[in-house]
Design an enzyme around this catalytic site. Structure first.
Site, PDB file in Angstrom:
ATOM      1  CE1 TYR A 250      54.582 109.572  57.670  1.00 14.42           C
ATOM      2  CE2 TYR A 250      53.832 111.852  57.584  1.00 14.42           C
ATOM      3  CZ  TYR A 250      54.847 110.924  57.764  1.00 14.42           C
ATOM      4  OH  TYR A 250      56.133 111.348  58.020  1.00 14.42           O
TER       5      TYR A 250
ATOM      6  N   GLY B  94      62.414 113.390  56.003  1.00 17.00           N
ATOM      7  CA  GLY B  94      61.442 113.984  55.096  1.00 17.00           C
ATOM      8  C   GLY B  94      60.541 114.983  55.790  1.00 17.00           C
ATOM      9  CG  ASP B  95      57.953 113.789  58.880  1.00 18.73           C
ATOM     10  OD1 ASP B  95      56.911 113.970  58.228  1.00 18.73           O
ATOM     11  OD2 ASP B  95      58.268 112.686  59.342  1.00 18.73           O
ATOM     12  CB  CYS B  96      63.613 117.435  59.213  1.00 23.51           C
ATOM     13  SG  CYS B  96      64.754 118.796  59.559  1.00 23.51           S
TER      14      CYS B  96
END
Length: 463
Positions: A140, A252-254
């Site tokens: 990030y 997006g994390d998933c």
């Protein structure tokens, strides 16, 4: 080792805060909406969300991240307790906090505050990476990935590394298996212009070549994911199983977490991406990162319903007051009628379990030459559908015995049945279950498809 393989997530954790309310008027001193707050909740975000999602289904996940002594860091520790193992890097400063203000589910404003600098990693980081079956880097742009980069370089040749990049972050370590930018990140990271599929394919290939990675998977929202490799080969497009409507925050994390988990279990990159696209669609449909149900259980923030045991799933849904829906059939050649029935059935309740005839059971029902597809393939196809939460196989002529164990609230059949004609209706009454019939898309059947294919196979070829 059986079951899900261990995974390490490396990256920047944030604290996500969602302030929800209703806006029905404007402020008297400025043309700004007044939000009457109805809920205020916090949960781990960034790499913390990715790690929690990867831990679904009981997977052992270690999160390598920078945390400090501030209240936001303590809130993250509480949110991840019982879900993932933490390997902490000291944080100089405070943890970033991202606050969204939503009115009737729609974001009005986002407020970012806080920030710090990661310190030096210790031997615990190297030990965690050495034991991983795959590594996800959730970058990030806050330097955790840069801090751990030298350790990542020592494992990338033997361990699949998935890198979720950020325009302000570090470049992926050479040799990474997959890099997963979204469309905006790909545009920011590559000089290629345009927003066509061809442009994104060129971007992906250019980035893969420049970064010296095996592949770049660009997430394109409703269009799915485009996988490009170094050079000018033909890219692969993985479309979503259905159009997901909901909060895309955290999708997006998933996607990245599911991809890394699949690689840890030995899937090929193409298989991992297909699984990840389906999971991301289900995640968005369920409300995204803002879904309060993600953080209600101590171990599984998102139930991995494509792998969860059907009986365990039914118990969990019932325990939280949900409605268990089941349907059954052979599903030998999946066609549009099946898909429509399953989507309609899923909309009735909180989970859909498919009771599937075994190969022997199907052969007894349909006769010689059936099944066309073995049960393992039929299970895999059904589990790939976003509407299906779990599959249970039965050996008998009818699923009555299986239904007595599952005890669904609703049993769905499609076609010209009446409820009274269903052989399962009597069993359902024993626990207060309800049988329903849904309209079936006419003109579609496995038998018709098989006959059509057989006729095409024997038809003489034109001279």
């Amino acid at each position: 080792m059986t079951g899900p393989k261990p995974l390490v997530v490396v990256g920047d954790v944030l604290l996500d805060e969602d302030i929800e309310g209703v806006a029905t008027r404007l402020s008297p001193d400025a043309p700004a909406p007044v939000v009457d707050v109805t809920d205020d909740r916090c949960h781990p975000g960034g790499a913390g969300l990715a790690a929690a999602l990867a831990a679904r289904g009981g997977r052992e996940v270690t999160l390598v991240t920078a945390l400090g002594d501030d209240s936001a860091s303590e809130a993250v520790r509480r949110g991840l307790r019982g879900r993932v193992r933490l390997v902490e890097i000291p944080l100089r400063g405070s943890l970033p906090v991202k606050t969204r203000v939503l009115a009737s589910g729609r974001p009005l404003v986002r407020i970012d505050r806080g920030g710090g600098t990661p310190g030096e990693p210790d031997e615990a980081v190297q030990e965690a990476l050495a034991q991983a079956h795959a590594v996800l880097v959730a970058d990030y742009g806050r330097r955790t990935a840069s801090t751990v980069r030298a350790h990542l370089a020592t494992v990338v040749s033997r361990t699949p590394v998935v890198w979720d990049p950020h325009p302000r972050g570090d470049v992926p370590v050479p040799g990474a298996r997959l890099v997963t930018p979204n469309a905006a990140e790909a545009r920011a990271l590559s000089p290629v212009s345009g927003e066509s599929l061809r442009a994104y394919a060129e971007r992906g290939a250019e980035l893969a070549q420049r970064w010296q990675v095996a592949g770049v998977a660009v997430t394109l929202g409703e269009r799915g994911v485009l996988l490009a490799r170094p050079g000018s080969g033909t890219p692969m497009l993985v479309p979503p199983p259905y159009r997901a409507t909901g909060d895309p925050c955290g999708a997006g994390d998933c996607f990245a977490a599911t991809t890394a988990a699949a690689l840890a279990d030995g899937a090929l990159p193409e298989e991992a991406l297909q699984r990840a696209v389906a999971e991301a669609a289900a995640f968005v449909s369920a409300g995204g990162a803002g879904n309060p149900a993600l953080w209600r259980t101590a171990r599984s923030p998102v139930e991995d319903t494509r792998r969860i045991d059907a009986f365990t799933l039914a118990e969990r849904v019932r325990a939280r007051g949900g409605t268990v829906v089941a349907t059954g059939g052979c599903f030998d050649l999946l066609h549009a009628g099946h898909v429509g029935l399953l989507e309609s059935a899923r909309g009735i309740g909180d989970c859909l379990i498919v009771c599937l005839n075994s190969d022997a059971s199907l052969a007894r029902l349909k006769g010689p030459g059936r099944p066309i597809n073995p049960v393992a393939d039929r299970v895999r196809v059904l589990e790939a559908l976003g509407s299906v939460d779990a599959v249970a196989v039965f050996e008998e002529e009818t699923p009555e015995e299986l239904l007595r164990r599952l005890r669904p609230d609703v049993w769905v059949k499609g076609g010209d049945y009446s409820v009274q004609e269903l052989p399962e209706a009597e069993a359902l009454r024993a626990w207060g279950g309800q049988a329903v019939v849904l309209p079936y898309l006419g003109g579609r059947s496995t038998t018709l498809l098989a006959r059509r294919a057989a006729r095409a196979a024997v038809r003489p070829s034109p001279p």
